[in-house]
Design an enzyme around this catalytic site. Structure first.
Site, PDB file in Angstrom:
ATOM      1  N   TYR A   8      81.163  22.619  10.561  1.00 19.32           N
ATOM      2  CA  TYR A   8      80.301  22.896  11.707  1.00 19.32           C
ATOM      3  C   TYR A   8      79.763  21.569  12.231  1.00 19.32           C
ATOM      4  O   TYR A   8      80.024  20.503  11.661  1.00 19.32           O
ATOM      5  CB  TYR A   8      79.153  23.828  11.307  1.00 19.32           C
ATOM      6  CG  TYR A   8      78.421  24.441  12.490  1.00 19.32           C
ATOM      7  CD1 TYR A   8      79.113  25.227  13.401  1.00 19.32           C
ATOM      8  CD2 TYR A   8      77.059  24.235  12.683  1.00 19.32           C
ATOM      9  CE1 TYR A   8      78.450  25.805  14.488  1.00 19.32           C
ATOM     10  CE2 TYR A   8      76.397  24.800  13.762  1.00 19.32           C
ATOM     11  CZ  TYR A   8      77.104  25.580  14.660  1.00 19.32           C
ATOM     12  OH  TYR A   8      76.457  26.135  15.734  1.00 19.32           O
ATOM     13  N   ARG A  14      75.044  28.321  14.403  1.00  9.80           N
ATOM     14  CA  ARG A  14      75.813  29.478  13.936  1.00  9.80           C
ATOM     15  C   ARG A  14      76.278  29.347  12.491  1.00  9.80           C
ATOM     16  O   ARG A  14      76.912  30.273  11.977  1.00  9.80           O
ATOM     17  CB  ARG A  14      77.030  29.689  14.841  1.00  9.80           C
ATOM     18  CG  ARG A  14      76.693  30.022  16.278  1.00  9.80           C
ATOM     19  CD  ARG A  14      76.129  31.406  16.406  1.00  9.80           C
ATOM     20  NE  ARG A  14      75.734  31.739  17.770  1.00  9.80           N
ATOM     21  CZ  ARG A  14      75.123  32.861  18.108  1.00  9.80           C
ATOM     22  NH1 ARG A  14      74.826  33.746  17.175  1.00  9.80           N
ATOM     23  NH2 ARG A  14      74.786  33.090  19.364  1.00  9.80           N
ATOM     24  N   TRP A 102      74.815  29.489  26.344  1.00  3.85           N
ATOM     25  CA  TRP A 102      74.979  28.063  26.613  1.00  3.85           C
ATOM     26  C   TRP A 102      74.822  27.728  28.084  1.00  3.85           C
ATOM     27  O   TRP A 102      74.351  26.654  28.438  1.00  3.85           O
ATOM     28  CB  TRP A 102      76.347  27.583  26.107  1.00  3.85           C
ATOM     29  CG  TRP A 102      76.319  27.244  24.655  1.00  3.85           C
ATOM     30  CD1 TRP A 102      75.651  27.908  23.670  1.00  3.85           C
ATOM     31  CD2 TRP A 102      76.965  26.142  24.023  1.00  3.85           C
ATOM     32  NE1 TRP A 102      75.846  27.298  22.453  1.00  3.85           N
ATOM     33  CE2 TRP A 102      76.642  26.225  22.632  1.00  3.85           C
ATOM     34  CE3 TRP A 102      77.778  25.119  24.471  1.00  3.85           C
ATOM     35  CZ2 TRP A 102      77.125  25.296  21.710  1.00  3.85           C
ATOM     36  CZ3 TRP A 102      78.262  24.191  23.540  1.00  3.85           C
ATOM     37  CH2 TRP A 102      77.932  24.282  22.182  1.00  3.85           C
TER      38      TRP A 102
END
Length: 204
Positions: A8, A14, A102
């Site tokens: 990540y 997330r 976003w």
């Protein structure tokens, strides 16, 4: 024991629910983080061209909620039966919406538009989402968490998504004492409290 490698960005986002579930499951994993400027080189190696991704003995698996479900089931944090698993999924899917899209945060054409979009999301969208969360919480009054007296993936994901929301909307649970109480109980779990204390400090 399989070798787990979680990929990540250098943020909570997330991936944080997955990290916490590994910690709760007392299972070692490689916490592989990349900077944003490294992403163009890494992206072609990711099947879905999205992070997080979880490698298990070198084989890659994708999609955050699919990974959450796998890790939670593997370590016993996804309920005792399929009906409980269904209820946990309901919480996970509902609280997911509290993180602003976003386009609201990153794709506004200027700071004025961004501020307007965030204000709208805070005043219009978040109350709807948290009202839904209260309704889900009230389905089961038998324990301290969303379902009973044992932390599940629902509680962990709730905490993590509220943490992300609070990056943009300070103290977003202020008007929701029942939800705040669940957040505080999850945060007080010794394993989670220790991880929150020692994890890398990031903006999101």
């Amino acid at each position: 024991m399989p070798h787990y490698k979680l990929k990540y960005f250098d943020g909570r986002g997330r991936a944080e629910t997955i990290r916490m579930l590994f910690k709760l499951g007392k299972t070692e994993f490689e916490d592989s983080r990349c900077e944003m400027d490294e992403w163009p080189q890494i992206k072609p190696t990711i099947t879905t061209k999205q992070l997080p991704a979880l490698e298990i003995d070198g084989k890659q698996y994708n999609q955050s909620k699919s990974i959450i479900n796998y890790v939670a089931r593997t370590f016993g944090f996804f309920g005792k039966n399929e009906l409980e698993a269904l209820c946990i999924d309901m919480v996970i899917d509902t609280i997911d919406d509290v993180v602003p899209p976003w386009d609201v945060v990153f794709y506004s054409t200027n700071e004025e538009e961004k501020a307007k979009n965030i204000k709208h999301f805070s005043e219009v969208e978040i109350p709807v989402i948290y009202d839904r969360m209260v309704s889900l919480l009230e389905l089961d009054h038998a324990g301290d968490f969303f379902f009973g007296n044992k932390i599940t993936a629902a509680d962990v994901h709730f905490l993590c998504m509220v943490e992300v929301a609070d990056v943009y909307f300070t103290n977003s649970l202020a008007k929701y004492p029942k939800l705040q109480a669940v957040f505080d109980r999850v945060a007080a779990d010794p394993v989670i409290a220790e991880w929150r204390k020692v994890r890398p400090v990031t903006d999101w």
